[in-house]
Design a protein around this motif. Structure first.
Motif, PDB file in Angstrom:
ATOM      1  N   LEU A 246      -1.914   5.855  -6.702  1.00 51.04           N
ATOM      2  CA  LEU A 246      -3.418   6.361  -6.726  1.00 51.04           C
ATOM      3  C   LEU A 246      -3.651   7.725  -6.951  1.00 51.04           C
ATOM      4  CD1 LEU A 246      -3.964   4.323  -3.335  1.00 51.04           C
ATOM      5  CD2 LEU A 246      -4.798   3.787  -5.600  1.00 51.04           C
TER       6      LEU A 246
ATOM      7  N   GLU B 225       0.843  -1.166   0.032  1.00 52.81           N
ATOM      8  CA  GLU B 225       0.025   0.096   0.036  1.00 52.81           C
ATOM      9  C   GLU B 225       0.903   1.212  -0.022  1.00 52.81           C
ATOM     10  OE1 GLU B 225      -4.183  -1.311   2.604  1.00 52.81           O
ATOM     11  OE2 GLU B 225      -2.168  -1.133   3.500  1.00 52.81           O
TER      12      GLU B 225
ATOM     13  N   ARG C 222      -1.678  -2.480 -11.071  1.00 53.89           N
ATOM     14  CA  ARG C 222      -1.070  -1.811 -10.011  1.00 53.89           C
ATOM     15  C   ARG C 222      -0.145  -2.574  -9.102  1.00 53.89           C
ATOM     16  NH1 ARG C 222      -5.238   1.661  -8.383  1.00 53.89           N
ATOM     17  NH2 ARG C 222      -6.035  -0.052  -6.738  1.00 53.89           N
ATOM     18  N   THR C 223      -0.852  -3.747  -8.910  1.00 51.48           N
ATOM     19  CA  THR C 223       0.148  -4.724  -8.415  1.00 51.48           C
ATOM     20  C   THR C 223       1.211  -5.186  -8.956  1.00 51.48           C
ATOM     21  OG1 THR C 223      -2.176  -5.578  -7.424  1.00 51.48           O
ATOM     22  CG2 THR C 223      -0.143  -6.956  -6.917  1.00 51.48           C
TER      23      THR C 223
ATOM     24  N   ASP D   4      -6.021  -0.331 -13.495  1.00 49.05           N
ATOM     25  CA  ASP D   4      -6.494  -1.499 -12.954  1.00 49.05           C
ATOM     26  C   ASP D   4      -5.671  -2.061 -12.141  1.00 49.05           C
ATOM     27  OD1 ASP D   4      -8.226  -3.502 -13.714  1.00 49.05           O
ATOM     28  OD2 ASP D   4      -6.449  -4.635 -13.702  1.00 49.05           O
ATOM     29  N   GLY D   5      -6.517  -2.794 -10.796  1.00 45.94           N
ATOM     30  CA  GLY D   5      -5.902  -3.130  -9.772  1.00 45.94           C
ATOM     31  C   GLY D   5      -4.772  -3.981  -9.962  1.00 45.94           C
ATOM     32  N   LYS D   6      -5.049  -5.053 -10.810  1.00 42.22           N
ATOM     33  CA  LYS D   6      -3.772  -5.938 -11.256  1.00 42.22           C
ATOM     34  C   LYS D   6      -2.665  -5.402 -11.767  1.00 42.22           C
ATOM     35  CE  LYS D   6      -6.289 -10.283 -12.373  1.00 42.22           C
ATOM     36  NZ  LYS D   6      -7.344 -10.393 -13.349  1.00 42.22           N
TER      37      LYS D   6
END
Lengths: 305, 544, 380
Positions: free
Chosen positions: B393, B386, B404-405, B400-402
């Motif tokens: 952010l 995070e 970002r990861t 997209d979340g993926k």
């Protein structure tokens, strides 16, 4: 140091003024009046009464008059205790309340600091746990429980001490204890925490590293730092004692000023309530001033802020 | 002292000492069986990184362990055990025959008493001196430790003294009763290099005059080499190696010592190519703190940065060097518009000096910062992932979340961390790992400029070296530009191609690294360098 | 000593893939604190007793039993053997009959009554039924001349485990309802204090500078006042109303919270991770939400548990002075005040409420201390 004291003093005056103003208007805005209970009064009599006490004037004018009189040392007539000036009524009770409060405060500071120090020096020993238990008891058991129980046990059952009255030293014992106990507890906890921290501090380590006797390390170096939080707590403590004295004076039937506050408020005795507010405000503000100066005296760092 | 055994002139011996601490999370063994000794008049250094247990040995020996600590084994002073004696017996030695100075001169003196009051205590307790006699002796001692206006400073409170002066007062206290052994626990770590050099000079001088032994605890090998006759190298509660300083430095016997010795930062940085475009231009940057005078208020204004020009080219590393209070960090923050400042700042040709929080936001992506304290710069309740993702952010909210990861994992890999660690919390990482997370957080936005504010100062030398290597690699791979702020000249020399030396808010001297370090033009820079690189010569000069 | 304060948590490979948050660590520490866990159990029990107790209890908290005024606590049912005869005599006193004999047995009573002149009216059974002690009275036999009769009545089996108060109300039921009131006031007033305090403190701390100075000066002034005087004023002038009371109490107690939150916010603002967020361009509200609030939460929780007892005390104090909740509702303070008045002849009336209050406050304090130790271990 002098400029610090002056700065504090100038800060205190508006505080008192604000409190008086707030109390004055808050009370007047509230519904009800001092003569409500005497329902039998005719309208004309009521008007006369209001005129006599100046209650028919606009509020801001009453306020101005009150401040003017207050400045000359006159708190006005009581609405309920006819023919008495408020300062006469409170003048009788004040010495009792002040004597009671100051004795309790000194007792609380001395006993609290001693208990706290003792507990910190023997951290996690049975002494420590006993002090913590006593302190928790003192904080959790309100003085309106302690006062009647003390009275029951020591006055009624054992007959060691008088249950009420004022004037003799013997009569002071139970009320002072009942009043001081919660503060003893709070100060003991404060001092214990601060003392544990002080004992771990670098400068106490220095004192120990230089072979100073334990008594000197504790009393000169640790205690002075550890007492500081307790000193700054004295202001709130005084406020708490004032509150507590209402109960204690009631239970032990003491002629202090505490009872006038509740009675005065219930009876809409405007001037009497204002009188107690003024006295309390002045007392608390002056007391805080003294505490601030005492703190500055103990801690040279504050003087230069 | 003939009645005591005096084995070969050893006055102080530690024999197989073990120190353990009871913590809420179990027992911690800080020292696991260490023996050492100090001879008469000898200077012995104990060197080790943080957590090696070096300080705890001395705390145990002097009866100063925290209440949850316990020591076993023996500590002998002139053959007599002092570890297992009563406090009263120990008090006959502490402050008289064995004295101690500590790392934190700020807190080691009692803030509530004057210097005179505190110095008189050991004199009056151990020497049974009268107040007058003590005062005369204090004056003598303060003069000895070279405190100016000693008669006047006696009445001062600790907070009225500078850090260096406080440490001098501590030394005066240590010398008060003519001790035989002085234990110095990192006494110069909290001080600037020039002050450190002065304090070390003073200690060396006093030793040659008074003849006491010194047991010096430090993490700094430079000090050891310049100062000590003999060394103990400690690691994880054990002694790795010991021996005469010269031998140990010339021919270390264990890998650990070799690693420590090799941990000095090395290498240099070439300047960017001739035609590299300018990234940032700043003219006459000024920062003022505090408020003007008012009723009951003194003038508290302080000009922290006084009109500095900075030009930064793509691929450059600008080193800003200075001691504490020189304004170097303030300058760094002013350039990134994190604090209000005056003067012009242009970023890629755009003026950014007038911009507020909102106006700066689009630029923040290209301008990143890494802070000194790896414990304080990560939000303790967010996971590593995070923390690293936070910038995304703000600047790429549509991601997209993926993706970002994936970006977080990539950034973590870039700084040499396992992406599987991204669900852990900051307190579960070591100092060096945390600093890597902080770098990953800056890196993930693919910035052009990173301001590095003392990023290696809170780390052990060996970790420091790894972080420096990391920064170098990242610069090479990503064509980054750095502003590197540090008090540590060795690190600055290794990383920067252009250096500015700051003092009291102004630039004293600036130039390409090589030139500046080889031929410093001002006395201040010369003094700084001598204190940092030639401690030994400095001490030798003084002794001669 | 810094070496030991932070034993570097070496991460063993593969262990805690999910990570162990500070909350999880704190919970673990709390679980090990036996006093705090015991307090938690006590508090949950008391909360349940306050919520469900009054509806489960055998007596309504406002039901008056004139026959059983200030009866001492007992596990045996009331009326006790020796009370039945006098109770029957008292009940039949106005029935103008003579009591020839009373036989008590097995939850029932048989009374032989005679009358010298008039016939016995069977309706005198009502006299018995009117008493709380007897019910279902019937005339078993009536002599032919109507001058003597036998009545049979069921004897009530009333349990007053904690005794009754000066009006003959069951003390246990009253304690249960007062527990509900006290806990409710404690929770709601704390909620009010929490809201004002956190907002005020966070604003002052986050704004900083001159606004902070002014806001904190106001708090300093208020803090030094015996604010209970103002609460008394409020309560007296705006009526004795439970809702108003906890607003008033909350309005007094927010000061501590404001100070604490402000201090926390201020120190957090100076922390590098907040500066780092600023340098990333994170918006102020997100900084507050992501970085400031989660880190003040621990402290806020600690002070909340310590504030509830203060609020309960304050409410009780006001009730003690007769300014609190009104009859037939009651609170622990009211019960204690009544107990204090009657302590010479009915000490249990002081004992039970005082003991309840003490246990409640002890538990809250221990839990608060335990939470502080768990969430902020360096404070020990």
């Amino acid at each position: 140091m002098l400029s610090y004291a002056l700065r504090r003093l100038f800060g205190a005056i508006p505080t008192i003024f604000i409190i008086i103003t707030a109390a004055f208007f808050m009370m007047r805005i509230a519904p009800g009046g001092p003569f409500d209970q005497e329902r039998t009064l005719e309208a004309t009599v009521m008007e006369n009464l209001n005129a006599t006490f100046g209650l028919d004037l606009p509020l801001w004018q009453q306020y101005g008059m009150y401040l003017g009189n207050l400045f000359r040392g006159d708190m006005g007539p009581s609405f309920i205790y006819r023919d008495m000036r408020v300062q006469e009524i409170l003048g009788e009770g004040l010495p009792v309340s002040v004597q009671l409060g100051l004795t309790a405060l000194i007792l609380a500071l001395v006993v609290g600091a001693a208990l706290g120090t003792l507990a910190a020096l023997r951290q996690n020993s049975s002494t420590d746990y006993t002090v913590i238990a006593v302190a928790t008891f003192g904080i959790t058991v309100p003085n309106f429980v302690v006062a009647p129980v003390l009275s029951l046990v020591f006055a009624v059952m054992l007959n060691w001490l008088p249950a009420q009255g004022w004037g003799e030293a013997r009569q002071m014992v139970l009320p002072v204890i009942a009043l001081a106990l919660p503060q003893v507890a709070i100060i003991a906890r404060l001092v214990r925490g601060a003392m544990i921290e002080a004992l771990r501090s670098d400068h106490v380590r220095t004192a120990r590293a230089y072979g100073l006797p334990a008594r000197m390390v504790v009393l000169k170096h640790a205690l002075r730092a550890a007492i500081l939080p307790a000193v700054s707590y004295l202001g709130p403590a005084a406020a708490a004692l004032l509150t507590g004295s209402i109960v204690v004076e009631q239970v032990f039937n003491l002629p202090g000023i505490g009872r006038y506050f509740v009675q005065g408020a219930l009876n809409r005795d405007y001037t009497l309530v204002m009188g107690t507010v003024v006295i309390v405000a002045v007392f608390v503000v002056v007391f805080n001033l003294i505490v601030d100066l005492l703190y500055a005296l103990l801690d040279p760092r504050v003087r230069y802020d | 002292m003939a009645e005591h055994s005096d084995q070969g002139g050893r006055i102080f011996e530690v024999d197989d000492i073990r120190v353990t601490f009871e913590t809420p999370d179990g027992q911690v063994e800080a020292v696991r069986g260490v023996s050492m000794h100090v001879g008469r008049g000898e200077t012995v250094a104990v060197v080790g990184e943080s957590g090696s247990g070096k300080s705890q040995i001395m705390m145990a020996a002097m009866g100063l362990l925290a209440s949850n600590g316990r020591a076993e084994g023996a500590v002998r002073y002139r053959g007599r055990d002092i570890l297992n004696v009563s406090v009263d017996d120990l008090n006959k030695l502490r402050g008289r025959k064995i004295t101690m100075i500590f790392q934190e001169p700020m807190t080691s003196l009692d803030p509530l008493y004057t210097i005179e009051d505190q110095l008189s205590e050991p004199l009056r307790v151990h020497g049974a001196m009268s107040r007058q006699a003590a005062r005369a002796r204090i004056l003598e001692l303060l003069t000895l430790v070279q405190i100016p206006n000693a008669a006047e400073r006696m009445r001062a409170y600790p907070h009225e003294l500078s850090g260096g002066q406080r440490q001098r007062v501590m030394i005066a206290m240590a010398l008060a009763n003519d001790p035989e052994l002085l234990i110095a626990d990192e006494p110069t770590t909290a001080l600037d290099v020039t002050i450190q050099a002065e304090i070390l000079q003073l200690l060396a001088e006093l030793q040659s005059r008074i003849g006491m032994s010194i047991l010096f605890i430090t993490h700094d090998l430079g000090i050891v080499e310049a100062f000590a006759d003999r060394v103990y190298v400690m690691n994880k509660g054990l002694v790795e190696e010991d021996g005469p300083t010269a031998r140990l430095f010339a021919a270390p016997r264990t890998d650990y010592t070799r690693m420590l010795l090799a941990a000095e930062p090395e290498g240099t940085k070439a300047p960017p190519p001739e035609g590299a475009p300018a990234l940032m231009e700043a003219r006459d940057v000024r920062v003022t703190f505090g408020r003007g005078p008012g009723l009951f208020r003194r003038d508290t204004r302080l000009e922290a940065v006084r009109g500095i020009d900075v030009t930064l080219r793509q691929g450059q590393t600008l080193g800003i060097v200075g001691e504490s209070g020189s304004g170097k960090s303030t300058l760094g923050r002013a350039l990134l518009r994190m604090i209000p400042s005056e003067g012009q700042v242009a970023w890629l040709g755009d003026r950014i000096d007038g911009l507020g929080t909102e106006g700066m936001r689009p630029y923040r992506k290209g301008l990143q910062m890494v802070f000194q304290d790896p414990y304080g710069s990560l939000s303790p309740r967010l996971t590593c992932g995070e923390i690293v993702a936070e910038g995304l952010l703000v600047h790429e909210p549509g991601l997209d979340g993926k993706v970002r990861t994936a970006r977080v994992s990539e950034a973590l890999r870039d700084v040499g961390l396992d992406p599987a660690m991204r669900n852990r919390f900051p307190h579960e990482f070591s100092g060096g790992q945390r600093q890597r997370i902080a770098i990953a957080r800056a890196l993930i936005l693919r910035p052009k400029l990173i301001v590095l504010d003392e990023p290696t100062s809170a780390l052990d030398r060996s970790v420091q070296k790894q972080v420096i290597e990391l920064l170098r690699r990242l610069q090479r791979e990503n064509d980054l530009t750095y502003i590197f702020i540090s008090h540590d000249l060795a690190v600055v020399r290794a990383l920067s191609d252009y250096v500015m030396v700051m003092k009291d808010g102004a630039v004293v001297e600036e130039g390409p690294t090589g030139e500046l370090f080889d031929r410093p033009a001002t006395d201040y820079t010369r003094a700084l360098m001598r204190a940092a690189f030639d401690l030994r010569g400095l001490l030798a000069d003084k002794a001669a | 000593m810094t070496d030991i304060a932070n034993p570097a948590p070496e991460i063993a490979a593969g262990e805690w893939a999910a990570g162990r948050s500070l909350w999880a660590v704190a919970l673990m520490r709390l679980r090990r604190n036996r006093a705090a866990m015991a307090s938690l159990v006590v508090l949950i029990f008391m909360a349940l007793a306050g919520i469900f107790g009054p509806s489960v209890a055998p007596h309504d908290y406002s039901e008056v039993y004139p026959e059983f005024v200030k009866v001492p606590p007992s596990f045996a049912p009331y009326p006790q053997e020796d009370q039945i005869v006098p109770a029957a005599e008292a009940a039949l006193a106005r029935a103008r009959v003579d009591i020839a004999g009373i036989e008590v047995g097995d939850g029932q009573v048989e009374i032989d009554v005679t009358s010298e002149r008039r016939e016995i009216d069977p309706r005198i059974a009502r006299y018995l039924d009117r008493s709380d002690v007897f019910s279902g009275t019937e005339m078993v036999t009536v002599a032919d001349d109507g001058l003597s009769a036998t009545m049979r009545a069921d004897v009530a089996q009333l349990y007053f485990i904690a005794g009754t108060d000066a009006n003959g109300r069951d003390l246990l039921s009253r304690i249960l309802i007062s527990l509900r009131i006290s806990l409710m006031i404690g929770a709601l007033a704390t909620g009010v204090a929490l809201m004002i305090g956190v907002l005020y403190g966070a604003t002052a701390g986050f704004a900083g500078g001159r606004l902070d100075n002014v806001m904190m000066r106001v708090v300093d002034i208020l803090y030094s006042l015996p604010f209970v005087f103002f609460v008394i004023l409020l309560v007296v002038f705006f009526g004795r109303n439970v809702v108003l009371m906890f607003i008033a109490v909350g309005a007094v107690e927010w000061l501590d919270m404001a100070r604490i939150v402000r201090g926390q916010t201020l120190s957090l603002r100076r922390r590098e991770f907040v500066q780092a967020a600023e340098s990333l361009g994170v918006r102020s509200r997100d900084i507050v939400r992501r970085h400031i609030i989660p880190n003040t939460l621990g402290t806020v929780i600690i002070y909340m548990t310590l504030m509830i007892p203060k609020v309960i005390l304050l409410e009780s104090f006001l009730s003690f002075l007769g300014l609190g909740v009104q009859e037939p509702l009651t609170s622990l303070g009211v019960l204690i005040a009544e107990g204090a008045k009657n302590m010479r002849n009915a000490p249990f009336m002081l004992f039970w409420p005082a003991a309840t209050m003490t246990i409640l406050l002890f538990a809250l304090n221990f839990l608060g201390d335990g939470l502080r130790d768990a969430l902020d271990p360096k404070d020990r």
